[in-house]
Design a protein around this motif. Structure first.
Motif, mmCIF file in Angstrom:
data_model
loop_
_atom_site.group_PDB
_atom_site.id
_atom_site.type_symbol
_atom_site.label_atom_id
_atom_site.label_comp_id
_atom_site.label_asym_id
_atom_site.label_seq_id
_atom_site.Cartn_x
_atom_site.Cartn_y
_atom_site.Cartn_z
ATOM 1 N N THR A 294 -12.678 16.940 10.941
ATOM 2 C CA THR A 294 -12.721 16.556 12.354
ATOM 3 C C THR A 294 -12.271 15.116 12.536
ATOM 4 O O THR A 294 -11.467 14.800 13.429
ATOM 5 C CB THR A 294 -14.147 16.729 12.909
ATOM 6 N N GLU A 295 -12.773 14.212 11.703
ATOM 7 C CA GLU A 295 -12.414 12.795 11.805
ATOM 8 C C GLU A 295 -10.948 12.563 11.448
ATOM 9 O O GLU A 295 -10.282 11.710 12.048
ATOM 10 C CB GLU A 295 -13.331 11.973 10.903
ATOM 11 N N GLN A 296 -10.433 13.324 10.502
ATOM 12 C CA GLN A 296 -9.020 13.193 10.153
ATOM 13 C C GLN A 296 -8.126 13.625 11.316
ATOM 14 O O GLN A 296 -7.094 13.001 11.588
ATOM 15 C CB GLN A 296 -8.713 14.024 8.905
ATOM 16 N N LYS A 297 -8.511 14.685 12.013
ATOM 17 C CA LYS A 297 -7.744 15.111 13.189
ATOM 18 C C LYS A 297 -7.779 14.036 14.273
ATOM 19 O O LYS A 297 -6.770 13.774 14.940
ATOM 20 C CB LYS A 297 -8.301 16.428 13.727
ATOM 21 N N THR A 298 -8.935 13.410 14.446
ATOM 22 C CA THR A 298 -9.053 12.337 15.431
ATOM 23 C C THR A 298 -8.135 11.175 15.076
ATOM 24 O O THR A 298 -7.419 10.641 15.931
ATOM 25 C CB THR A 298 -10.512 11.857 15.513
ATOM 26 N N GLN A 299 -8.138 10.784 13.812
ATOM 27 C CA GLN A 299 -7.293 9.666 13.395
ATOM 28 C C GLN A 299 -5.816 10.006 13.554
ATOM 29 O O GLN A 299 -5.033 9.204 14.075
ATOM 30 C CB GLN A 299 -7.586 9.281 11.947
ATOM 31 N N MET A 300 -5.421 11.184 13.144
ATOM 32 C CA MET A 300 -4.017 11.578 13.249
ATOM 33 C C MET A 300 -3.593 11.676 14.713
ATOM 34 O O MET A 300 -2.451 11.324 15.066
ATOM 35 C CB MET A 300 -3.812 12.918 12.544
ATOM 36 N N THR A 301 -4.495 12.109 15.580
ATOM 37 C CA THR A 301 -4.178 12.190 17.007
ATOM 38 C C THR A 301 -3.963 10.805 17.601
ATOM 39 O O THR A 301 -3.004 10.572 18.345
ATOM 40 C CB THR A 301 -5.304 12.921 17.766
ATOM 41 N N LEU A 302 -4.848 9.856 17.278
ATOM 42 C CA LEU A 302 -4.679 8.494 17.787
ATOM 43 C C LEU A 302 -3.394 7.874 17.259
ATOM 44 O O LEU A 302 -2.627 7.269 18.014
ATOM 45 C CB LEU A 302 -5.871 7.622 17.398
ATOM 46 N N TRP A 303 -3.138 8.002 15.959
ATOM 47 C CA TRP A 303 -1.924 7.428 15.368
ATOM 48 C C TRP A 303 -0.671 7.989 16.069
ATOM 49 O O TRP A 303 0.281 7.263 16.317
ATOM 50 C CB TRP A 303 -1.868 7.748 13.880
ATOM 51 N N SER A 304 -0.698 9.281 16.384
ATOM 52 C CA SER A 304 0.462 9.902 17.026
ATOM 53 C C SER A 304 0.620 9.431 18.466
ATOM 54 O O SER A 304 1.728 9.091 18.899
ATOM 55 C CB SER A 304 0.328 11.426 16.982
ATOM 56 N N MET A 305 -0.476 9.387 19.222
ATOM 57 C CA MET A 305 -0.406 8.955 20.612
ATOM 58 C C MET A 305 -0.028 7.480 20.715
ATOM 59 O O MET A 305 0.656 7.069 21.659
ATOM 60 C CB MET A 305 -1.740 9.206 21.310
ATOM 61 N N ALA A 306 -0.452 6.667 19.747
ATOM 62 C CA ALA A 306 -0.119 5.241 19.742
ATOM 63 C C ALA A 306 1.226 4.971 19.074
ATOM 64 O O ALA A 306 1.648 3.816 18.985
ATOM 65 C CB ALA A 306 -1.217 4.452 19.035
ATOM 66 N N LYS A 307 1.881 6.023 18.583
ATOM 67 C CA LYS A 307 3.202 5.935 17.951
ATOM 68 C C LYS A 307 3.211 4.971 16.768
ATOM 69 O O LYS A 307 4.187 4.259 16.518
ATOM 70 C CB LYS A 307 4.279 5.570 18.976
ATOM 71 N N SER A 308 2.094 4.953 16.040
ATOM 72 C CA SER A 308 2.039 4.166 14.814
ATOM 73 C C SER A 308 2.898 4.837 13.747
ATOM 74 O O SER A 308 2.990 6.069 13.699
ATOM 75 C CB SER A 308 0.596 4.076 14.312
ATOM 76 N N PRO A 309 3.549 4.063 12.881
ATOM 77 C CA PRO A 309 4.227 4.682 11.738
ATOM 78 C C PRO A 309 3.253 5.577 10.967
ATOM 79 O O PRO A 309 2.104 5.196 10.727
ATOM 80 C CB PRO A 309 4.665 3.476 10.899
ATOM 81 N N ILE A 310 3.689 6.780 10.619
ATOM 82 C CA ILE A 310 2.846 7.743 9.909
ATOM 83 C C ILE A 310 3.137 7.639 8.417
ATOM 84 O O ILE A 310 4.215 8.006 7.951
ATOM 85 C CB ILE A 310 3.108 9.180 10.400
ATOM 86 N N MET A 311 2.172 7.104 7.676
ATOM 87 C CA MET A 311 2.323 6.963 6.228
ATOM 88 C C MET A 311 1.084 7.537 5.547
ATOM 89 O O MET A 311 -0.039 7.148 5.866
ATOM 90 C CB MET A 311 2.513 5.492 5.848
ATOM 91 N N TYR A 312 1.305 8.436 4.638
ATOM 92 C CA TYR A 312 0.211 9.099 3.931
ATOM 93 C C TYR A 312 -0.301 8.210 2.811
ATOM 94 O O TYR A 312 0.483 7.710 1.993
ATOM 95 C CB TYR A 312 0.706 10.437 3.380
ATOM 96 N N GLY A 313 -1.624 8.000 2.757
ATOM 97 C CA GLY A 313 -2.197 7.087 1.781
ATOM 98 C C GLY A 313 -2.805 7.740 0.561
ATOM 99 O O GLY A 313 -3.333 7.050 -0.310
ATOM 100 N N GLY A 314 -2.747 9.074 0.465
ATOM 101 C CA GLY A 314 -3.345 9.769 -0.668
ATOM 102 C C GLY A 314 -2.337 10.098 -1.754
ATOM 103 O O GLY A 314 -1.148 9.767 -1.661
ATOM 104 N N ASP A 315 -2.819 10.758 -2.789
ATOM 105 C CA ASP A 315 -1.994 11.165 -3.924
ATOM 106 C C ASP A 315 -1.240 12.445 -3.555
ATOM 107 O O ASP A 315 -1.847 13.504 -3.385
ATOM 108 C CB ASP A 315 -2.894 11.402 -5.138
ATOM 109 N N MET A 316 0.082 12.347 -3.415
ATOM 110 C CA MET A 316 0.884 13.499 -3.002
ATOM 111 C C MET A 316 0.819 14.642 -4.015
ATOM 112 O O MET A 316 1.028 15.803 -3.669
ATOM 113 C CB MET A 316 2.340 13.075 -2.804
ATOM 114 N N ARG A 317 0.505 14.341 -5.265
ATOM 115 C CA ARG A 317 0.473 15.383 -6.292
ATOM 116 C C ARG A 317 -0.701 16.331 -6.105
ATOM 117 O O ARG A 317 -0.693 17.444 -6.644
ATOM 118 C CB ARG A 317 0.405 14.746 -7.686
#
Length: 363
Positions: free
Chosen positions: A80-103
């Motif tokens: 739920t919190e991840q969806k909230t963060q991703m929604t804010l980042w998208s609405m604020a047009k922040s650069p989207i960069m993934y911070g976890g291990d892609m593997r």
């Protein structure tokens, strides 16, 4: 300072490090709002546009802050919190960069960061801003709360030393304190905000003439200039102070013109009076390239809350669209898939720390 930087770059960090805790997520709502209000989202940048960066998304497989160990644990944020963060980042047009291990990225996380609707909003929406015309099940309309003139907070800020607003510091010799009284008669009528002055350690020749400024309630915490978000007076003990060390980020110099200069950044400290925005419910609005309207609700509270608005307020918030105040909207909500309208009221019960994102067609 962001206005001075934005035209020179394509993106720039506007917050401290964002980690996988709810307070870290919630702290981004004010700075994102301020960037939008200053028209800095997508403003003129280096050979194109520039974008305020809210930092990487702490999702998936992570390490710990300050750790030399590689990724070894899951994100502490709930879905739920991840969806909230991703929604804010998208609405604020922040650069989207993934911070976890892609593997070791999970199906859920991959679907979230590649959600077509969120990426469409992040890339192509316009008129992105905080939307103040909402009510929730536990409070009255935020617009009326903000206009009372009584909800104020004082925040510690760093600014260019040429700015006259930074000139308001003086030394109280009897108490050996450094105090802020402001640079206007109105400010000086109020009780000053003071720091205890730490005794110099002359063996540290690099910092001769510089001061440690101690929190009033302790002799172990010193004012630190390594923060790049404004901190309210209530947050001073949490964020602007840290254990005293002989490092540049904790060294200050009081100038004769009443400025307090950071040895770390060269910027000057001041206290600003700002609106103390209620943090319980927030909302953003944006316009889509196909004429759709995006409205996001955010419940920052610790309990379920129903958030509502009206289509006439949606029209009011987007004067660029010349929308009718008798607007009727229909559409869907992204996270539940629920169909909306047609109607003149937009409302949804949202769980704690959750969000709703509406994709609306209005006429």
């Amino acid at each position: 300072m962001a206005k001075e930087v934005s035209s020179l770059v394509n993106m720039y960090r506007i917050t401290g490090d964002d980690w996988d805790t709810w307070p870290d997520v919630a702290s981004h709502f004010d700075i994102a709002r301020d960037m939008a209000a200053a028209n800095l989202i997508g403003s003129k940048g280096l050979q194109g546009k520039s974008w305020p960066d809210l930092d990487m998304l702490p999702f998936g497989w992570l390490t710990d802050p300050g750790s030399n160990e590689g990724p070894h644990r899951h994100s502490n944020l709930t879905q739920t919190e991840q969806k909230t963060q991703m929604t804010l980042w998208s609405m604020a047009k922040s650069p989207i960069m993934y911070g976890g291990d892609m593997r070791r990225i999970s199906t859920h996380t991959l679907a979230l960061i590649t959600n077509p609707t969120l990426l469409e909003i992040n890339s192509f929406s316009t008129y992105n801003k905080e939307f103040p015309y909402i009510t929730d099940s536990q409070s009255s309309r935020r617009e009326s709360e903000q206009c009372t003139g009584t909800l104020r907070a004082h925040v510690l800020a760093l600014r260019n030393c040429k700015d006259r607003k930074s000139q308001g510091w003086s030394r109280k010799h009897l108490e050996d304190q450094i105090c802020w009284k402001g640079n206007t008669t109105k400010q000086q009528q109020k009780a000053p905000f003071c720091f205890n002055r730490h005794q110099k350690m002359w063996s540290e020749s690099q910092f001769d003439g510089k001061l440690h400024l101690l929190e009033m309630k302790t002799t172990e915490s010193c004012l630190t200039a390594a923060h790049n978000r404004k901190l309210s007076s209530a947050e001073v003990g949490k964020g602007s102070f840290s254990e005293c060390r002989w490092e540049a980020c904790q060294m200050w110099e009081l100038k004769r013109n009443g400025t307090l200069v950071s040895n770390y950044s060269g910027l000057c400290a001041s206290f600003d009076s700002v609106k103390a925005t209620p943090v319980g419910s927030r909302s953003w609005i944006a316009s889509g390239r196909q004429g759709e309207i995006y409205v996001a609700f955010f419940n920052l509270k610790e309990a379920l809350s129903e958030i509502s608005t009206t289509t006439s307020d949606i029209a009011k918030a987007l004067p660029e669209r010349n929308l009718s105040h008798t607007l009727i909207c229909s559409g869907r909500e992204l996270w539940t898939g629920k169909n909306i309208g047609p109607g003149k009221v937009l409302s949804m019960a949202i769980r704690a720390h959750g969000s709703a994102l509406f994709i609306l067609n209005c006429k």
